[in-house]
Scaffold this motif. Structure first.
Motif, mmCIF file in Angstrom:
data_model
loop_
_atom_site.group_PDB
_atom_site.id
_atom_site.type_symbol
_atom_site.label_atom_id
_atom_site.label_comp_id
_atom_site.label_asym_id
_atom_site.label_seq_id
_atom_site.Cartn_x
_atom_site.Cartn_y
_atom_site.Cartn_z
ATOM 1 N N SER B 21 0.839 -1.206 0.000
ATOM 2 C CA SER B 21 0.000 0.000 0.000
ATOM 3 C C SER B 21 0.869 1.250 0.000
ATOM 4 O O SER B 21 0.529 2.263 -0.584
ATOM 5 C CB SER B 21 -0.964 -0.008 1.189
ATOM 6 O OG SER B 21 -0.306 0.438 2.344
ATOM 7 N N LYS B 25 0.759 4.037 -2.676
ATOM 8 C CA LYS B 25 0.580 5.429 -2.242
ATOM 9 C C LYS B 25 1.624 6.328 -2.892
ATOM 10 O O LYS B 25 1.325 7.422 -3.356
ATOM 11 C CB LYS B 25 0.719 5.510 -0.717
ATOM 12 C CG LYS B 25 -0.605 5.751 -0.008
ATOM 13 C CD LYS B 25 -0.363 6.036 1.453
ATOM 14 C CE LYS B 25 -1.664 6.003 2.224
ATOM 15 N NZ LYS B 25 -1.438 5.970 3.666
ATOM 16 N N LYS B 28 0.765 6.826 -6.415
ATOM 17 C CA LYS B 28 -0.336 7.780 -6.525
ATOM 18 C C LYS B 28 0.195 9.199 -6.370
ATOM 19 O O LYS B 28 -0.194 10.114 -7.071
ATOM 20 C CB LYS B 28 -1.362 7.497 -5.422
ATOM 21 C CG LYS B 28 -2.669 6.923 -5.941
ATOM 22 C CD LYS B 28 -3.676 6.947 -4.813
ATOM 23 C CE LYS B 28 -4.851 6.025 -5.099
ATOM 24 N NZ LYS B 28 -5.595 5.742 -3.878
ATOM 25 N N ARG B 29 1.105 9.345 -5.375
ATOM 26 C CA ARG B 29 1.662 10.661 -5.088
ATOM 27 C C ARG B 29 2.418 11.180 -6.297
ATOM 28 O O ARG B 29 2.321 12.344 -6.657
ATOM 29 C CB ARG B 29 2.591 10.523 -3.888
ATOM 30 C CG ARG B 29 3.115 11.831 -3.389
ATOM 31 C CD ARG B 29 3.789 11.634 -2.072
ATOM 32 N NE ARG B 29 5.205 11.921 -2.192
ATOM 33 C CZ ARG B 29 6.029 11.934 -1.141
ATOM 34 N NH1 ARG B 29 5.590 11.644 0.068
ATOM 35 N NH2 ARG B 29 7.289 12.224 -1.295
#
Lengths: 302, 310
Positions: B21, B25, B28-29
């Protein structure tokens, strides 16, 4: 002894000349306010405040004339709001670019460009809007309202054109104020954020911009003032009839109403135009007072 | 044993899950960052592209309209000439009258605020007034000028009415720039002058004004730029006439006659007169002027900075 007195009187005269110079600003604001109120209120009586301010029919030269300026007021509010909504994000991101992202060489190209945008006379924006924006809007209008039977074709002179011109014209104001407030954010804050593992972008949007919030807000309010007061450029692109402010309608702003009818208006029509001026003046004063409050807060925070 | 193993394996899998995750993350960032970078660059590009296209479009449309006769003759159907000489003269006259009156007043106000006034009610009212004055849009100045200078004082539509109106408009610009300049003059200059026995006025005249001259000139140039670009405040005060005086003696009465500046003429050409050739011709002249003014203020500001560093 004599020369001493002479020196003293020169000193005294100089001092009073300076005081008078400084007081001229007060005199100017006071007399502008007095004149706007004195000339702007008679129509409220002769037409009736409610009919005037909340009337939607503008027929100043008809046999039984009506002087409702509600649509004009609404147009100024809608037009200003929309131009702020479009212009401010672009301006703030440009300020971020100039202060946080750009290399010195790139900033040296963008910064002067923004400054020059501020210096271009508003009639040139109007001229370009007239030549480029309006024909484009007319094409769009023809496509969008092809089947509409109620739409009045404007030839592209509409609210949307005015909003775009205004959004461009407020850019430099908001960019410049935002740049200086972002620059004022302490470097330690950024360093702390980066050290905690935030990326550069996260630092900009979660740390730097929030810290520069009050300065950016000042810029936005300045932009609102500029958009509300702009007259000539939008007068050239917004069309010439009083309508509900819809994107593709020909509209009149408070300012453009004055520009286009002051030259020939007479009697009550002229009185009403002064009331339009007074409404604009009240809006502007409200903006000025908010600005003053923001500046006071900012200097109190320092 | 089995229990322990299963506990361990759940710990491992939990670790793995949180790692995965974290990776997603981070991904995504990265995507988010990329999108925001894109918008930042886009916004900055908009300003540059806008400016470039404005300049290019105006130059392409207008460069061949500007000629010596365009600058030195007056548009006349009778003579068959097209030109803006009258408008140029009007612009120059308005700049001269406005600046001759506004500069001393603006500088005087700044000197009072910076050198004489003690913080108090009077000063805060003056500062509020200056601030307000700079926030009032030009169309309001135009209305006020028309009513006060034009009607009440009886100057009608004239270059004088226009200039008097513009004085109020440019006053804050000059005051503020002079104030900034005065603030950069070191206090030791003042103490030195007073200590040597100079009076305050003498000190201001011989020390402060010369030291803050670059700032004052910057203010004046900015004000001239504002006047060159101004239209809304002049439309109902100075009017739109464009004739040239026949003789030099006619020049003075011209101050009391109506006259349109270049900017006003551009507006009229592009709207009621529908003469886009003249409009673009003027636009080219205005752009060149604005560019020169911008350059001049920058040069001055740079020199100003150098003196400050010393």
């Amino acid at each position: 002894m004599n020369s001493r007195i002479k020196v003293n009187s020169t000193e005294l005269i100089a001092k009073y000349v300076f005081i008078v110079s400084a007081a001229i600003a007060i005199f100017a604001v006071a007399s502008i306010t007095v004149y706007m109120i004195a000339k702007g209120t008679p129509a409220l009586k002769s037409v009736g405040a409610v009919d005037l301010l909340f009337g939607t029919s503008w027929k100043p030269t008809a046999d039984s004339p009506s002087y409702g300026i509600l649509y004009i007021i609404l147009t100024s509010i809608v037009g200003t709001t929309a131009s702020i909504l479009i212009g401010v994000p672009i301006a703030v991101l440009t300020a971020v670019f100039l202060t946080e992202v750009a290399s010195k060489r790139l900033a040296a190209i963008v910064q002067p460009a923004v400054e020059l945008l501020a210096a271009i006379p508003s009639v040139i924006y109007g001229l370009l809007g007239l030549m480029l924006l309006n024909p484009f809007m007319f094409k769009l209008e023809k496509i969008l309202f092809n089947d509409s039977e109620t739409h009045q074709f404007t030839g592209g002179s509409n609210l949307l054109s005015a909003i775009i011109v205004l959004a461009i014209m407020i850019l430099p104001t908001v960019v410049n104020v935002s740049v200086s407030s972002i620059k004022a954010v302490s470097f330690d804050l950024r360093a702390a954020s980066l050290a905690l593992g935030a990326s550069k972008i996260q630092t900009i949007f979660k740390v730097t911009l929030p810290a520069a919030k009050s300065g950016i807000l000042t810029g936005v309010v300045l932009g609102i003032g500029r958009a509300l007061g702009e007259a000539m450029a939008i007068n050239m692109v917004a069309g010439g009839s009083v309508n509900l402010p819809l994107p593709f309608s020909s509209v009149r702003f408070l300012t453009t109403q004055l520009v286009s009818e002051m030259g020939y208006a007479e009697g009550i029509h002229r009185q009403v135009l002064f009331t339009v001026g007074l409404v604009l003046y009240i809006f502007i004063m409200a903006v000025n007072i908010v600005l003053l409050k923001l500046r006071k807060e900012a200097s109190a925070n320092d | 044993m089995i229990n322990q193993a299963s506990i361990q394996s759940t710990i491992v899998s939990k670790d793995l899950a949180s790692n995965i995750s974290l990776v997603s993350k981070l991904n995504k960032r990265k995507i988010k960052d990329g999108i925001l970078y894109f918008f930042i660059y886009l916004s900055a590009a908009i300003s540059v592209v806008l400016l470039a296209s404005i300049i290019i479009y105006v130059l392409v449309k207008g460069y061949d309209k500007v000629s010596l006769s365009f600058l030195t003759s007056v548009t006349s159907v009778l003579k068959g000439t097209v030109g803006i000489a009258g408008n140029i003269l009007n612009t120059v006259i308005i700049i001269l009258i406005t600046m001759l009156i506004a500069t001393p007043i603006g500088v005087g106000a700044a000197i009072y605020l910076n050198e004489y006034a003690k913080p108090g009610r009077f000063v805060s009212i003056i500062e509020f007034a200056t601030e307000t004055l700079s926030g009032i849009p030009s169309i309001i100045f135009g209305l006020f000028g028309m009513m006060f200078f034009g009607q009440t004082l009886g100057f009608g539509y004239s270059l004088l009415t226009g200039s008097l109106t513009l004085i109020l408009m440019v006053l804050p610009l000059i005051t503020r720039n002079t104030q900034e300049a005065l603030k950069t003059v070191p206090d030791s200059y003042r103490h030195g002058a007073i200590g040597l026995g100079s009076g305050k006025w003498h000190m201001i005249r011989t020390i402060l004004i010369p030291s803050s001259l670059p700032g004052i000139i910057t203010g004046v140039i900015l004000a001239i730029g504002r006047i060159v670009g101004e239209s809304a405040a002049l439309l109902f005060t100075a009017g739109s006439a464009k004739i040239l005086p026949n003789t030099l003696a006619d020049l003075f009465p011209k101050v009391f006659q109506s006259g349109g500046t270049m900017t006003v003429q551009l507006y009229l050409s592009a709207t009621s007169e529908g003469d886009f050739d003249t409009a673009f011709g003027i636009a080219v002249v205005l752009l060149v002027l604005v560019f020169l003014i911008n350059l001049a203020t920058k040069k001055l500001a740079a020199r100003f900075d150098v003196t400050r560093r010393k």
